[in-house]
Scaffold this active site. Structure first.
Site, short mmCIF file in Angstrom:
data_model
loop_
_atom_site.label_atom_id
_atom_site.label_comp_id
_atom_site.label_asym_id
_atom_site.label_seq_id
_atom_site.Cartn_x
_atom_site.Cartn_y
_atom_site.Cartn_z
N PRO A 173 0.79 -1.22 0.00
CA PRO A 173 0.00 0.00 0.00
C PRO A 173 0.82 1.28 0.00
CG PRO A 173 -0.15 -1.13 2.12
CD PRO A 173 0.50 -2.07 1.17
N ASN A 174 0.32 2.23 -0.77
CA ASN A 174 0.86 3.59 -0.86
C ASN A 174 2.17 3.68 -1.65
OD1 ASN A 174 -1.24 4.88 0.70
ND2 ASN A 174 -0.40 3.76 2.44
N ARG B 280 4.31 11.00 -2.33
CA ARG B 280 4.24 10.67 -0.92
C ARG B 280 5.55 11.01 -0.19
NH1 ARG B 280 4.68 4.42 1.13
NH2 ARG B 280 4.08 4.91 3.26
N TYR C 216 10.85 9.13 0.98
CA TYR C 216 10.83 8.10 -0.07
C TYR C 216 11.42 8.56 -1.40
CZ TYR C 216 7.79 5.83 3.30
OH TYR C 216 7.29 5.26 4.45
N ASN D 18 8.15 -5.51 -0.80
CA ASN D 18 8.06 -4.36 0.10
C ASN D 18 6.58 -4.26 0.48
OD1 ASN D 18 7.85 -1.97 1.44
ND2 ASN D 18 9.02 -0.76 -0.05
N ALA E 158 3.06 -0.65 4.78
CA ALA E 158 2.62 -0.70 6.18
C ALA E 158 2.19 -2.10 6.62
CB ALA E 158 1.47 0.28 6.39
N GLU F 100 13.01 -9.08 1.70
CA GLU F 100 12.19 -7.94 2.13
C GLU F 100 12.97 -6.65 1.85
OE1 GLU F 100 11.77 -8.09 6.36
OE2 GLU F 100 10.55 -6.26 6.48
N HIS G 69 12.84 -2.29 2.06
CA HIS G 69 12.22 -1.02 2.47
C HIS G 69 13.06 0.11 1.92
CE1 HIS G 69 9.43 -3.10 5.00
NE2 HIS G 69 10.44 -3.83 5.44
N ARG H 149 13.11 4.69 12.39
CA ARG H 149 11.83 5.42 12.43
C ARG H 149 10.99 5.05 13.67
NH1 ARG H 149 9.20 5.19 6.65
NH2 ARG H 149 7.93 6.85 7.58
C1 DQA Z 1 8.22 1.20 3.77
C2 DQA Z 1 8.29 1.46 5.27
C3 DQA Z 1 6.95 1.21 5.94
O1 DQA Z 1 7.05 1.45 7.34
C4 DQA Z 1 5.90 2.12 5.38
O2 DQA Z 1 4.66 1.85 5.96
C5 DQA Z 1 5.84 2.07 3.90
C6 DQA Z 1 7.08 2.01 3.14
C7 DQA Z 1 9.53 1.58 3.04
O3 DQA Z 1 9.66 1.21 1.88
O4 DQA Z 1 10.38 2.25 3.60
O5 DQA Z 1 4.78 2.16 3.30
O6 DQA Z 1 7.98 -0.17 3.57
#
Ligand code: DQA
Length: 142
Positions: free
Chosen positions: A9-10, A17, A22, A74, A77, A98, A100, A107
């Site tokens: 998501p997102n 964003r 990011y 990835n 959240a 994984e 990020h 964070r």
């Molecule tokens: C994320 C880190 C997560 O905590 C966050 O909710 C994201 C992006 C990252 O790529 O740094 O949506 O996965």
């Protein structure tokens, strides 16, 4: 070699964003980078993104039937909440990394738990889009 790159998501909002966290590059930029890299390496890649947990579970399950060799994930959240994604990865038993984009370990406290990390053989954080490339290289070397 067949790899699935899954974003949660997102991550479709990259570039818009929180660019201070990011970056300014978009999700399309990310997909172009990955597709170009894989083309040069002779790796077959599929990039998928969803804002919905169940879709991500479906994509992981489909990877099994597509005989996918590795998954880069990835989960956004859902990293910090989803036992369903962990169970899906365990169900298909495909090597997974994984990724990020941000330095999650630096964070908020609620970002310090990752369910998928109980399955993934490697976690890459804080390297921006390069983290995805590192993950692909890792899977290709297996
Ligand atoms: C994320 C880190 C997560 O905590 C966050 O909710 C994201 C992006 C990252 O790529 O740094 O949506 O996965």
């Amino acid at each position: 070699m067949r790899i699935l790159v899954l974003n949660g998501p997102n991550l479709n909002m990259l570039g818009i964003r929180e660019p201070d966290i990011y970056g300014k590059d978009t999700y399309s930029d990310l997909v172009n980078l990955i597709e170009e890299y894989c083309k040069n390496k002779g790796i077959e890649v599929k990039c998928l993104q969803s804002n919905h947990e169940g879709d991500l579970v479906d994509y992981i399950q489909q990877a099994f039937f597509d005989k996918t060799d590795g998954i880069v994930i990835n989960p956004g959240a859902y990293t910090h909440t989803s036992v369903a994604l962990l169970d899906a990865l365990k169900a298909v038993s495909i090597p997974a990394v994984e990724v990020h984009i941000s330095k999650v370990n630096e964070r908020e406290s609620f970002r310090q738990i990752s369910y998928v990390s109980y399955y993934c053989s490697k976690t890459i954080t804080g390297k921006g889009f390069d983290g995805y490339i590192e993950a692909i290289d890792y899977l290709a070397a297996l």
